[in-house]
Every structure is written in C-alpha cells, then in structure tokens.
Design a protein around this motif. Structure first.
Motif, PDB file in Angstrom:
ATOM      1  N   VAL A  99       0.871  -1.167   0.000  1.00 42.00           N
ATOM      2  CA  VAL A  99       0.000   0.000   0.000  1.00 42.00           C
ATOM      3  C   VAL A  99       0.913   1.224   0.000  1.00 42.00           C
ATOM      4  O   VAL A  99       1.795   1.351   0.854  1.00 42.00           O
ATOM      5  N   ILE A 100       0.700   2.103  -0.955  1.00 46.12           N
ATOM      6  CA  ILE A 100       1.623   3.221  -1.178  1.00 46.12           C
ATOM      7  C   ILE A 100       0.939   4.549  -0.879  1.00 46.12           C
ATOM      8  O   ILE A 100      -0.193   4.793  -1.304  1.00 46.12           O
ATOM      9  N   LEU A 101       1.645   5.386  -0.139  1.00 44.02           N
ATOM     10  CA  LEU A 101       1.188   6.747   0.140  1.00 44.02           C
ATOM     11  C   LEU A 101       2.341   7.676  -0.249  1.00 44.02           C
ATOM     12  O   LEU A 101       3.271   7.896   0.522  1.00 44.02           O
ATOM     13  N   SER A 102       2.284   8.189  -1.464  1.00 46.64           N
ATOM     14  CA  SER A 102       3.401   8.951  -2.028  1.00 46.64           C
ATOM     15  C   SER A 102       3.131  10.444  -1.980  1.00 46.64           C
ATOM     16  O   SER A 102       2.197  10.931  -2.630  1.00 46.64           O
ATOM     17  N   GLN A 103       3.933  11.160  -1.180  1.00 53.51           N
ATOM     18  CA  GLN A 103       3.819  12.616  -1.057  1.00 53.51           C
ATOM     19  C   GLN A 103       2.395  13.033  -0.670  1.00 53.51           C
ATOM     20  O   GLN A 103       1.884  14.049  -1.139  1.00 53.51           O
ATOM     21  N   THR A 104       1.764  12.262   0.209  1.00 58.59           N
ATOM     22  CA  THR A 104       0.373  12.510   0.566  1.00 58.59           C
ATOM     23  C   THR A 104       0.141  12.580   2.069  1.00 58.59           C
ATOM     24  O   THR A 104      -0.792  13.253   2.521  1.00 58.59           O
ATOM     25  N   ILE A 105       0.964  11.919   2.868  1.00 59.81           N
ATOM     26  CA  ILE A 105       0.676  11.825   4.297  1.00 59.81           C
ATOM     27  C   ILE A 105       0.588  13.193   4.955  1.00 59.81           C
ATOM     28  O   ILE A 105      -0.216  13.407   5.875  1.00 59.81           O
ATOM     29  N   GLN A 106       1.361  14.165   4.465  1.00 60.61           N
ATOM     30  CA  GLN A 106       1.346  15.499   5.059  1.00 60.61           C
ATOM     31  C   GLN A 106       0.072  16.282   4.706  1.00 60.61           C
ATOM     32  O   GLN A 106      -0.206  17.316   5.286  1.00 60.61           O
ATOM     33  N   ALA A 107      -0.704  15.753   3.758  1.00 57.57           N
ATOM     34  CA  ALA A 107      -1.953  16.408   3.357  1.00 57.57           C
ATOM     35  C   ALA A 107      -3.181  15.745   3.972  1.00 57.57           C
ATOM     36  O   ALA A 107      -4.301  16.194   3.732  1.00 57.57           O
ATOM     37  N   THR A 108      -2.985  14.696   4.772  1.00 52.30           N
ATOM     38  CA  THR A 108      -4.117  14.041   5.428  1.00 52.30           C
ATOM     39  C   THR A 108      -4.445  14.733   6.743  1.00 52.30           C
ATOM     40  O   THR A 108      -3.588  15.369   7.353  1.00 52.30           O
ATOM     41  N   ARG A 109      -5.705  14.572   7.184  1.00 51.76           N
ATOM     42  CA  ARG A 109      -6.111  15.198   8.436  1.00 51.76           C
ATOM     43  C   ARG A 109      -5.590  14.434   9.654  1.00 51.76           C
ATOM     44  O   ARG A 109      -5.293  15.037  10.680  1.00 51.76           O
ATOM     45  N   ASN A 110      -5.505  13.113   9.519  1.00 52.03           N
ATOM     46  CA  ASN A 110      -5.087  12.276  10.644  1.00 52.03           C
ATOM     47  C   ASN A 110      -3.986  11.312  10.197  1.00 52.03           C
ATOM     48  O   ASN A 110      -4.257  10.118   9.958  1.00 52.03           O
ATOM     49  N   PRO A 111      -2.749  11.796  10.077  1.00 55.98           N
ATOM     50  CA  PRO A 111      -1.665  10.951   9.566  1.00 55.98           C
ATOM     51  C   PRO A 111      -1.453   9.663  10.358  1.00 55.98           C
ATOM     52  O   PRO A 111      -1.184   8.608   9.771  1.00 55.98           O
ATOM     53  N   LYS A 112      -1.581   9.725  11.674  1.00 58.55           N
ATOM     54  CA  LYS A 112      -1.367   8.526  12.493  1.00 58.55           C
ATOM     55  C   LYS A 112      -2.404   7.461  12.170  1.00 58.55           C
ATOM     56  O   LYS A 112      -2.067   6.273  12.015  1.00 58.55           O
ATOM     57  N   THR A 113      -3.663   7.866  12.042  1.00 61.11           N
ATOM     58  CA  THR A 113      -4.724   6.918  11.714  1.00 61.11           C
ATOM     59  C   THR A 113      -4.532   6.354  10.319  1.00 61.11           C
ATOM     60  O   THR A 113      -4.709   5.147  10.082  1.00 61.11           O
ATOM     61  N   VAL A 114      -4.166   7.201   9.372  1.00 64.20           N
ATOM     62  CA  VAL A 114      -3.953   6.758   7.996  1.00 64.20           C
ATOM     63  C   VAL A 114      -2.818   5.743   7.937  1.00 64.20           C
ATOM     64  O   VAL A 114      -2.929   4.694   7.287  1.00 64.20           O
ATOM     65  N   LEU A 115      -1.718   6.020   8.627  1.00 64.99           N
ATOM     66  CA  LEU A 115      -0.586   5.089   8.619  1.00 64.99           C
ATOM     67  C   LEU A 115      -0.965   3.764   9.280  1.00 64.99           C
ATOM     68  O   LEU A 115      -0.551   2.688   8.828  1.00 64.99           O
ATOM     69  N   THR A 116      -1.760   3.823  10.322  1.00 68.94           N
ATOM     70  CA  THR A 116      -2.246   2.602  10.972  1.00 68.94           C
ATOM     71  C   THR A 116      -3.052   1.761   9.991  1.00 68.94           C
ATOM     72  O   THR A 116      -2.908   0.528   9.932  1.00 68.94           O
ATOM     73  N   GLU A 117      -3.906   2.406   9.190  1.00 66.94           N
ATOM     74  CA  GLU A 117      -4.709   1.696   8.206  1.00 66.94           C
ATOM     75  C   GLU A 117      -3.833   1.104   7.107  1.00 66.94           C
ATOM     76  O   GLU A 117      -4.085  -0.015   6.629  1.00 66.94           O
ATOM     77  N   LEU A 118      -2.804   1.833   6.687  1.00 70.34           N
ATOM     78  CA  LEU A 118      -1.881   1.308   5.674  1.00 70.34           C
ATOM     79  C   LEU A 118      -1.254  -0.003   6.154  1.00 70.34           C
ATOM     80  O   LEU A 118      -1.171  -0.986   5.399  1.00 70.34           O
ATOM     81  N   LEU A 119      -0.820  -0.021   7.400  1.00 67.65           N
ATOM     82  CA  LEU A 119      -0.167  -1.202   7.957  1.00 67.65           C
ATOM     83  C   LEU A 119      -1.151  -2.355   8.151  1.00 67.65           C
ATOM     84  O   LEU A 119      -0.744  -3.523   8.190  1.00 67.65           O
ATOM     85  N   ARG A 120      -2.420  -2.039   8.251  1.00 66.85           N
ATOM     86  CA  ARG A 120      -3.435  -3.082   8.423  1.00 66.85           C
ATOM     87  C   ARG A 120      -3.805  -3.734   7.095  1.00 66.85           C
ATOM     88  O   ARG A 120      -3.882  -4.963   6.994  1.00 66.85           O
TER      89      ARG A 120
END
Length: 217
Positions: A99-120
């Motif tokens: 699962v790829i998040l390229s140059q996007t994590i800094q534009a999300t509202r909840n980076p920690k939650t998004v990264l948790t979902e990526l790892l899931r």
C-alpha cells in the motif's frame, strides 16, 4: 557557500523540481514484481502507470480529486474517488502486498490513523514525503522568518495542501510509536540522489529533501 548565501528557490526552479518526482523511480524499485498494489492519493496515475509497466503489478488506486480520477481512467488505470482519511476502513486486512502513500501523508487530516490503516490493509506500507527538517526549510524559518517556499515545498502558506509537516525524525518516531518495523529507509538530497545508508538520522534530517520508507507490522 554559507546557508545565508544559498540560492533562494524561484518559480522556475520550484516548477522544475516539482515535475521531477525522483521518489517514483525509487518506489518502483521497492515494489515486488507481480504484487497487488494500492496507490492512495494517486494523483494523475503516474506512479501506478509506472508500476504496471515496469513491475507488472495488479494495481488499484484511490484519488480524492475528480480531475485526478479522470486522468487515471484516461490512462486505463483502475482508480476510484476516495478519501484516505475516511475510506481505508472499508478494506479488509492484508488486502494488498503493498500500500503506497506517495507525497500525501502530510496532506491528510489524521496521519497517524492513515498510517495505521496502511499497515493493516497492506503487508508492506511504502510512504514518501517531503522533509520539513531540511536545511533550506530551517533557513526560511530561522533567518527569513517566513514559512518556506522551496523546491520541495512549493506552495505559499495560505494555499498549501500540506497541513501536517513532519521531519524524517518525526516519521521514524511515529513508526516506532505504532510498533512498525522499518524495512527500508531512503533519504534523497536536493539533486535527487540517494544519501549514504549509514549516515546518522540527524544528517538525513538536515540534508535529506525527501524520504521513502518501507514499513511492515
């Protein structure tokens, strides 16, 4: 050359750098051929198209903007409109190899939650982002007293899509907090070259303009 004497980014250099997405080639090298891939925030589909051509992946994409979705569909890519902050919960565990998040994590509202979902939902999470700890950013803040507009952070403070700036050290701390294992970490300097793998984190944080990480649970 001292930091104070360093050239300031112009509109021309910013535009040139923005068009040169060196992280895309690096990400392509990190993805296993033939794997199932979800590209989140896939934009115009440049990375997804590269992965399908070069790595023969089974690729899917999510993009927030309708214009981006339209461009992806025009390329023949399987992309749907969706929001990384709210729509990843609908995917099952281990649905993708990468699962790829390229140059996007800094534009999300909840980076920690998004990264948790990526790892899931992915066996591996590949994340690239601009490093807010780069010396040019520190120069703008420390000596000019302004929010930076550099070759890597191209928008003025009042119209930037980036709402959560982080440094390489910040991202490493977040990965540790989530219990994720860093399999691969690559820092990219201002000329688009990979920096020495044995360099300490503080060196990457100061001179790495971008970073690419591969994480797993």
């Amino acid at each position: 050359m001292t930091i104070a004497e360093a050239p300031v980014a112009t509109s021309e250099t910013v535009a040139a750098a923005a068009s040169a997405r060196v992280d895309l080639d690096l990400i392509a090298e990190l993805v296993t051929p033939g794997s199932r891939v979800l590209d989140i925030g896939c934009g115009d589909g440049a990375l997804l198209a590269l992965l399908e051509e070069r790595r023969r992946v089974d690729g899917r994409g999510i993009e927030l903007s309708q214009a981006g979705v339209n461009e992806c569909v025009a390329r023949g890519l399987s992309v749907i409109q969706g929001d990384a902050d709210s729509d990843l919960v609908h995917y099952p565990d281990d649905a993708f190899d990468f699962v790829i998040l390229s140059q996007t994590i800094q534009a999300t509202r909840n980076p920690k939650t998004v990264l948790t979902e990526l790892l899931r939902i992915g066996r591996r999470a590949v994340v690239s982002f601009p490093n807010f700890g780069h010396w040019s950013t520190r120069y703008w803040l420390g000596l000019r007293g302004q929010m930076p507009v550099t070759s890597n952070l191209t928008h003025a403070w009042y119209d930037t899509p980036n709402i959560h700036f982080c440094t390489i050290r910040d991202f490493v701390n977040l990965a540790e907090e989530l219990g994720a294992t860093v399999e691969t970490a690559i820092a990219i300097n201002a000329t688009g070259q990979k920096m020495g793998m044995k360099m300490p984190w503080w060196f990457w944080n100061l001179f790495g303009q971008q970073a690419v990480f591969v994480l797993r649970r």
